[in-house]
Design a protein around this motif. Sequence first.
Motif, PDB file in Angstrom:
ATOM      1  N   GLY A 110      35.071  29.514  32.550  1.00 53.13           N
ATOM      2  CA  GLY A 110      34.625  30.433  31.509  1.00 53.13           C
ATOM      3  C   GLY A 110      34.098  31.751  32.041  1.00 53.13           C
ATOM      4  N   ILE A 111      33.962  31.872  33.354  1.00 48.18           N
ATOM      5  CA  ILE A 111      33.429  33.100  33.957  1.00 48.18           C
ATOM      6  C   ILE A 111      34.538  33.920  34.610  1.00 48.18           C
ATOM      7  N   SER A 112      35.303  33.271  35.473  1.00 48.61           N
ATOM      8  CA  SER A 112      36.350  33.987  36.213  1.00 48.61           C
ATOM      9  C   SER A 112      37.748  33.430  35.961  1.00 48.61           C
ATOM     10  N   GLY A 113      37.838  32.327  35.261  1.00 53.34           N
ATOM     11  CA  GLY A 113      39.117  31.654  35.111  1.00 53.34           C
ATOM     12  C   GLY A 113      39.249  30.489  36.062  1.00 53.34           C
ATOM     13  N   GLY A 114      38.323  30.392  37.048  1.00 55.16           N
ATOM     14  CA  GLY A 114      38.331  29.265  37.975  1.00 55.16           C
ATOM     15  C   GLY A 114      39.546  29.207  38.862  1.00 55.16           C
ATOM     16  N   HIS A 115      39.900  30.311  39.498  1.00 52.22           N
ATOM     17  CA  HIS A 115      41.065  30.333  40.379  1.00 52.22           C
ATOM     18  C   HIS A 115      40.787  29.614  41.701  1.00 52.22           C
ATOM     19  N   ILE A 116      39.804  30.085  42.451  1.00 54.00           N
ATOM     20  CA  ILE A 116      39.360  29.476  43.721  1.00 54.00           C
ATOM     21  C   ILE A 116      40.509  29.393  44.720  1.00 54.00           C
ATOM     22  N   ASN A 117      41.508  30.238  44.574  1.00 50.77           N
ATOM     23  CA  ASN A 117      42.712  30.143  45.387  1.00 50.77           C
ATOM     24  C   ASN A 117      43.517  31.423  45.209  1.00 50.77           C
ATOM     25  N   PRO A 118      43.770  32.183  46.286  1.00 47.48           N
ATOM     26  CA  PRO A 118      44.576  33.402  46.157  1.00 47.48           C
ATOM     27  C   PRO A 118      45.971  33.163  45.596  1.00 47.48           C
ATOM     28  N   ALA A 119      46.545  31.981  45.842  1.00 45.84           N
ATOM     29  CA  ALA A 119      47.880  31.699  45.313  1.00 45.84           C
ATOM     30  C   ALA A 119      47.844  31.590  43.794  1.00 45.84           C
ATOM     31  N   VAL A 120      46.804  30.972  43.256  1.00 46.47           N
ATOM     32  CA  VAL A 120      46.654  30.898  41.801  1.00 46.47           C
ATOM     33  C   VAL A 120      46.452  32.297  41.227  1.00 46.47           C
ATOM     34  N   THR A 121      45.608  33.088  41.874  1.00 46.63           N
ATOM     35  CA  THR A 121      45.383  34.465  41.433  1.00 46.63           C
ATOM     36  C   THR A 121      46.681  35.262  41.466  1.00 46.63           C
ATOM     37  N   PHE A 122      47.475  35.076  42.515  1.00 44.86           N
ATOM     38  CA  PHE A 122      48.753  35.783  42.634  1.00 44.86           C
ATOM     39  C   PHE A 122      49.695  35.390  41.497  1.00 44.86           C
ATOM     40  N   GLY A 123      49.744  34.093  41.179  1.00 43.33           N
ATOM     41  CA  GLY A 123      50.580  33.643  40.075  1.00 43.33           C
ATOM     42  C   GLY A 123      50.149  34.249  38.745  1.00 43.33           C
ATOM     43  N   MET A 124      48.831  34.300  38.524  1.00 48.62           N
ATOM     44  CA  MET A 124      48.316  34.889  37.292  1.00 48.62           C
ATOM     45  C   MET A 124      48.607  36.384  37.224  1.00 48.62           C
ATOM     46  N   LEU A 125      48.589  37.046  38.372  1.00 49.43           N
ATOM     47  CA  LEU A 125      48.933  38.466  38.417  1.00 49.43           C
ATOM     48  C   LEU A 125      50.400  38.676  38.050  1.00 49.43           C
ATOM     49  N   LEU A 126      51.285  37.862  38.610  1.00 49.03           N
ATOM     50  CA  LEU A 126      52.703  37.982  38.293  1.00 49.03           C
ATOM     51  C   LEU A 126      52.968  37.716  36.816  1.00 49.03           C
ATOM     52  N   ALA A 127      52.176  36.846  36.227  1.00 48.85           N
ATOM     53  CA  ALA A 127      52.330  36.536  34.802  1.00 48.85           C
ATOM     54  C   ALA A 127      51.625  37.552  33.916  1.00 48.85           C
ATOM     55  N   ARG A 128      51.008  38.558  34.519  1.00 49.11           N
ATOM     56  CA  ARG A 128      50.286  39.608  33.796  1.00 49.11           C
ATOM     57  C   ARG A 128      49.124  39.049  32.976  1.00 49.11           C
ATOM     58  N   LYS A 129      48.450  38.047  33.551  1.00 44.74           N
ATOM     59  CA  LYS A 129      47.283  37.478  32.893  1.00 44.74           C
ATOM     60  C   LYS A 129      45.980  38.077  33.406  1.00 44.74           C
ATOM     61  N   LEU A 130      46.079  38.903  34.428  1.00 42.15           N
ATOM     62  CA  LEU A 130      44.937  39.676  34.896  1.00 42.15           C
ATOM     63  C   LEU A 130      45.456  40.907  35.610  1.00 42.15           C
ATOM     64  N   SER A 131      44.602  41.906  35.756  1.00 32.58           N
ATOM     65  CA  SER A 131      45.011  43.179  36.339  1.00 32.58           C
ATOM     66  C   SER A 131      45.082  43.078  37.858  1.00 32.58           C
ATOM     67  N   LEU A 132      45.786  44.018  38.466  1.00 27.26           N
ATOM     68  CA  LEU A 132      45.853  44.093  39.920  1.00 27.26           C
ATOM     69  C   LEU A 132      44.460  44.336  40.492  1.00 27.26           C
ATOM     70  N   THR A 133      43.666  45.143  39.816  1.00 29.46           N
ATOM     71  CA  THR A 133      42.300  45.415  40.260  1.00 29.46           C
ATOM     72  C   THR A 133      41.505  44.123  40.397  1.00 29.46           C
ATOM     73  N   ARG A 134      41.564  43.295  39.374  1.00 33.04           N
ATOM     74  CA  ARG A 134      40.819  42.034  39.392  1.00 33.04           C
ATOM     75  C   ARG A 134      41.416  41.056  40.401  1.00 33.04           C
ATOM     76  N   ALA A 135      42.744  41.033  40.512  1.00 34.58           N
ATOM     77  CA  ALA A 135      43.391  40.107  41.433  1.00 34.58           C
ATOM     78  C   ALA A 135      42.982  40.391  42.876  1.00 34.58           C
ATOM     79  N   VAL A 136      43.003  41.659  43.263  1.00 33.20           N
ATOM     80  CA  VAL A 136      42.613  42.025  44.631  1.00 33.20           C
ATOM     81  C   VAL A 136      41.152  41.666  44.878  1.00 33.20           C
ATOM     82  N   PHE A 137      40.295  41.942  43.912  1.00 35.83           N
ATOM     83  CA  PHE A 137      38.872  41.629  44.049  1.00 35.83           C
ATOM     84  C   PHE A 137      38.657  40.122  44.183  1.00 35.83           C
ATOM     85  N   TYR A 138      39.359  39.347  43.374  1.00 29.15           N
ATOM     86  CA  TYR A 138      39.247  37.890  43.450  1.00 29.15           C
ATOM     87  C   TYR A 138      39.654  37.375  44.832  1.00 29.15           C
ATOM     88  N   ILE A 139      40.799  37.854  45.334  1.00 30.77           N
ATOM     89  CA  ILE A 139      41.304  37.358  46.617  1.00 30.77           C
ATOM     90  C   ILE A 139      40.329  37.698  47.743  1.00 30.77           C
TER      91      ILE A 139
END
Length: 289
Positions: A110-139
């Motif tokens: 409920g806070i960040s989406g609970g990725h805990i994994n750059p690969a999950v973040t990358f998949g969400m970025l490709l699916a346009r479920k979060l911005s590149l800005t947020r994806a880079v920060f998460y990783i």
Amino acid sequence: MENIEEDVQLGTNRYTEVQAIGTAAQTRMENKDYKEPPPAPLFEPMELSSWAFYRAGIAEFVATFLFLYITVLTVMGVQKSPRMCSTVGRQGIAWAFGGMIFALVYCTAGISGGHINPAVTFGMLLARKLSLTRAVFYIIMQCLGAICGAAVVKGFQGSRYERLGGGANVVGHGYTKGDGLGAEIMGTFLLVYTVFSATDAKRNVRDSHVPILAPLPIGFAVFLVHLATIPITGTGINPARSLGAAIVYNKDQAWHDHWIFWLGPFSGAALATFYHQVIIRAIPFKSKY
């Protein structure tokens, strides 16, 4: 009796769409109660001035920190024992990884989406479920959290940390680099595909219990992948986890095949994104949202 007949009639009219089954029923229901969320913008500079943005990054940092702390300690506990049966063994390692993901996704979804994994973040970025800005920060935050988690384990374990391998991912004896890469691609494919399926907004509309249960299949997928691939690569499927352990352990064997633990997970995440978004959901082919 008259009131009962009215209730029955009201119920019949109200739930006619639910009574149908099959593909046609799914199509009618999709048109009736579901609207595809719009894709996230590629760049969102306004996020940088939002506390929620930084809070989400901190949540990813802490979750990955705790993930590495518990799982690396578990791996080292198994390595320390002369007999596998006297410890939790490989099944225990798999449960530690899967259980921690289950708990941490539940805590941070409920806070960040609970990725805990750059690969999950990358998949969400490709699916346009979060911005590149947020994806880079998460990783970045995930990698820093992983490094700190492994560093705390080393601080507690002292010389035992290096002697027991520090939980670093390496291709196992008797396996080739191709074996390791394939295991990482397929393992991450399963994980990211499960993440997409468990968090699908379309399913959330129809099944109100799904957001509560979503961490369970994700954690169970991690558990199953570990059972299958611990002998091959020690199971990476998470570049932050592999990087954190490699940096803190910092021995040659931890870096020889380290590229596998980035290329494999990112490739698996990309394939899972394509499969779910294009084949299963057919999102690019929909004419209206």
